[in-house]
Design a protein around this motif. Structure first.
Motif, mmCIF file in Angstrom:
data_model
loop_
_atom_site.group_PDB
_atom_site.id
_atom_site.type_symbol
_atom_site.label_atom_id
_atom_site.label_comp_id
_atom_site.label_asym_id
_atom_site.label_seq_id
_atom_site.Cartn_x
_atom_site.Cartn_y
_atom_site.Cartn_z
ATOM 1 N N ALA A 136 31.554 37.923 35.077
ATOM 2 C CA ALA A 136 32.427 35.971 35.425
ATOM 3 C C ALA A 136 34.157 36.642 35.606
ATOM 4 O O ALA A 136 34.971 36.393 34.635
ATOM 5 N N TYR A 137 33.967 37.069 36.398
ATOM 6 C CA TYR A 137 35.765 38.033 36.735
ATOM 7 C C TYR A 137 36.756 36.518 36.903
ATOM 8 O O TYR A 137 35.780 35.184 37.663
ATOM 9 N N PRO A 138 37.512 36.303 36.419
ATOM 10 C CA PRO A 138 38.740 34.978 37.040
ATOM 11 C C PRO A 138 38.901 35.275 38.667
ATOM 12 O O PRO A 138 38.905 36.128 39.159
ATOM 13 N N GLU A 139 38.833 34.150 39.000
ATOM 14 C CA GLU A 139 38.643 34.200 40.397
ATOM 15 C C GLU A 139 39.673 34.498 41.377
ATOM 16 O O GLU A 139 39.551 35.368 42.193
ATOM 17 N N PRO A 140 41.338 35.633 40.868
ATOM 18 C CA PRO A 140 41.692 35.576 41.784
ATOM 19 C C PRO A 140 41.305 37.566 41.897
ATOM 20 O O PRO A 140 41.006 38.054 43.343
ATOM 21 N N VAL A 141 40.588 38.190 40.916
ATOM 22 C CA VAL A 141 39.681 38.768 41.582
ATOM 23 C C VAL A 141 38.054 39.098 41.390
ATOM 24 O O VAL A 141 38.426 39.829 42.641
ATOM 25 N N ALA A 142 37.910 38.249 42.288
ATOM 26 C CA ALA A 142 36.216 37.860 42.419
ATOM 27 C C ALA A 142 36.689 37.787 44.208
ATOM 28 O O ALA A 142 36.137 38.269 44.803
ATOM 29 N N ARG A 143 37.682 37.186 44.089
ATOM 30 C CA ARG A 143 38.457 37.030 45.296
ATOM 31 C C ARG A 143 38.208 37.980 46.537
ATOM 32 O O ARG A 143 37.477 38.354 47.462
ATOM 33 N N LEU A 144 39.483 39.341 45.583
ATOM 34 C CA LEU A 144 38.713 40.147 46.046
ATOM 35 C C LEU A 144 38.590 41.050 46.128
ATOM 36 O O LEU A 144 38.404 42.143 46.991
ATOM 37 N N LEU A 145 37.139 40.586 44.591
ATOM 38 C CA LEU A 145 36.885 41.878 45.128
ATOM 39 C C LEU A 145 35.476 41.363 46.513
ATOM 40 O O LEU A 145 34.875 42.497 46.933
ATOM 41 N N ALA A 146 35.086 39.958 46.435
ATOM 42 C CA ALA A 146 34.051 39.505 47.823
ATOM 43 C C ALA A 146 35.027 40.110 48.959
ATOM 44 O O ALA A 146 34.079 40.656 50.094
ATOM 45 N N GLU A 147 36.354 39.822 49.200
ATOM 46 C CA GLU A 147 36.841 41.172 50.472
ATOM 47 C C GLU A 147 36.652 41.908 50.747
ATOM 48 O O GLU A 147 36.340 42.631 52.021
ATOM 49 N N ARG B 19 26.614 47.442 46.103
ATOM 50 C CA ARG B 19 27.010 47.369 44.707
ATOM 51 C C ARG B 19 28.505 47.364 45.058
ATOM 52 O O ARG B 19 29.816 48.231 45.031
ATOM 53 N N ALA B 20 29.493 46.949 43.867
ATOM 54 C CA ALA B 20 30.495 46.172 43.669
ATOM 55 C C ALA B 20 31.336 46.559 41.853
ATOM 56 O O ALA B 20 30.743 46.086 41.114
ATOM 57 N N TYR B 21 32.787 46.766 41.917
ATOM 58 C CA TYR B 21 33.331 46.560 40.933
ATOM 59 C C TYR B 21 34.333 46.237 40.643
ATOM 60 O O TYR B 21 35.188 46.591 41.546
ATOM 61 N N ALA B 22 35.545 45.909 39.287
ATOM 62 C CA ALA B 22 36.479 45.878 39.677
ATOM 63 C C ALA B 22 36.836 45.669 38.383
ATOM 64 O O ALA B 22 36.312 44.795 37.106
ATOM 65 N N ARG B 23 37.807 46.624 38.044
ATOM 66 C CA ARG B 23 39.197 46.092 36.644
ATOM 67 C C ARG B 23 40.211 46.060 36.972
ATOM 68 O O ARG B 23 40.708 45.853 37.885
ATOM 69 N N PHE B 24 40.200 45.535 35.601
ATOM 70 C CA PHE B 24 41.912 44.838 35.695
ATOM 71 C C PHE B 24 41.834 44.458 34.378
ATOM 72 O O PHE B 24 42.207 44.448 33.027
#
Length: 333
Positions: free
Chosen positions: A48-59, A101-106
């Motif tokens: 459930a990433y926030p929109e800016p984080v999701a957009r960045l990880l998608a790229e 697979r992918a992951y973001a930390r913020f």
């Protein structure tokens, strides 16, 4: 128009979550194009990433898929950013032949400040740091890693800098991400993520045609300009064509990869090859987690026990693995 669409459809389109390799013989160019849909929704929804984080990880995922599907061996490509911005870590990896697979930390507070200040470009979210491209060919082979400085450039520009420094292959990349909302048959609004990417590389038979301007030596006197080397005409034309791509074309579900390639290169004769599917597949397992825990000291194992058990959650797929302390061998030190 409907008749034309039907005729085009007879050849079949790769569709979402498929990479389409292609070649433009008239320009000595090869490349890959991709559109991602359901795979992105699955990966991004887990956290459930926030929109800016999701957009960045998608790229980042789109870039990793474009690069990873070029692997000619059984192995893994890991693309990882580490910066001092609100999104301090992005990791996406591709395990051949088709697992993503992918992951973001913020930092939630830092991200909230960035949103309030409308500082939401990728360079502002990631900050200064490094982008590492790691190629892992397996347990009996040495890893190869290329590192590029995060200097405020886009992911596209950083990827191109990596290829120039490490691979010395003229490379051009375009990436795009879109957030779509649509109504289903019941009238309920549904949210979808999409990403697209296209990468071309200049691979003429004569290696001297691949010449590029030398990288700055760092010792040029002030006021002296370094000489420039003109691009090969074919490569300059290919880059100019790719630069005409609108972001909407990369992500529009009505514009398949094949249609986009036809729009760009039909006058030069573009040939597409069989698509390769990519899938949301994590490489974690109970056995791998246990191997890691077995290397813990007795003290570390004791510190990991909560309510009589050791629970480990995979950061990528959110799968929880539970062990009893008796299962873990530990080290003697």
């Amino acid at each position: 128009m409907a008749e034309q669409a039907a005729r085009l459809g007879e050849f079949g389109f790769a569709g979402d979550d498929n990479v389409v390799p292609f070649q433009v013989e008239g320009l000595d160019v090869r490349g890959r194009a991709v559109q991602l849909g359901p795979l992105l929704d699955t990966i991004l929804a887990r956290h459930a990433y926030p929109e800016p984080v999701a957009r960045l990880l998608a790229e980042t995922i789109a870039l990793t898929v474009l690069l990873g599907t070029a692997l000619k061996f059984d192995g893994k490509l890991i693309v990882q950013t580490q910066g001092d911005g609100p999104v301090d870590l992005l990791v996406a990896d591709f395990a051949s032949p088709d697992a993503v697979r992918a992951y973001a930390r913020f930092d939630e507070e830092a991200l909230a400040r960035a949103v309030a200040q409308n500082a939401l470009s990728p360079p502002e979210l990631i900050g200064k740091g490094i982008l590492a491209f790691t190629i892992d060919q397996g347990p009996h082979m040495q890893r190869y890693q290329g590192v590029v400085e995060l200097d405020g450039s886009s992911l596209e520009e950083i990827a191109m800098a990596y290829f120039r420094q490490s691979e010395q292959i003229p490379t051009h990349v375009r990436l795009g991400v879109a957030e779509l909302y649509e109504r289903d048959e019941t009238g309920e609004t549904r949210h979808h993520w999409r990403a697209g990417g296209l990468m071309i590389q200049f691979l003429p038979e004569a290696p001297e045609r691949m010449r590029q301007p030398d990288l700055p030596g760092g010792d040029v006197p002030d006021g002296v300009e370094e000489p420039e080397t003109d691009d090969d005409d074919s490569w300059a034309e290919a880059k100019a064509m790719v630069e005409t791509i609108d972001i909407d074309e990369l992500t529009d579900p009505q514009v398949s990869s094949e249609r986009l390639l036809f729009r760009l290169f039909h006058e030069r004769g573009v040939r597409v090859f069989d698509p390769a599917g990519v899938y949301d597949r994590c490489t974690c397992s109970r056995e791998k987690i246990k191997t890691v825990l077995d290397n813990f000291s007795a003290e570390e194992i004791a510190e990991s026990v909560e309510d009589g058990r050791i629970a480990v959650t995979c950061e990528f797929c959110s799968t929880e693995y539970v062990f009893s302390p008796d299962e873990i061998e530990g080290t003697s030190e």
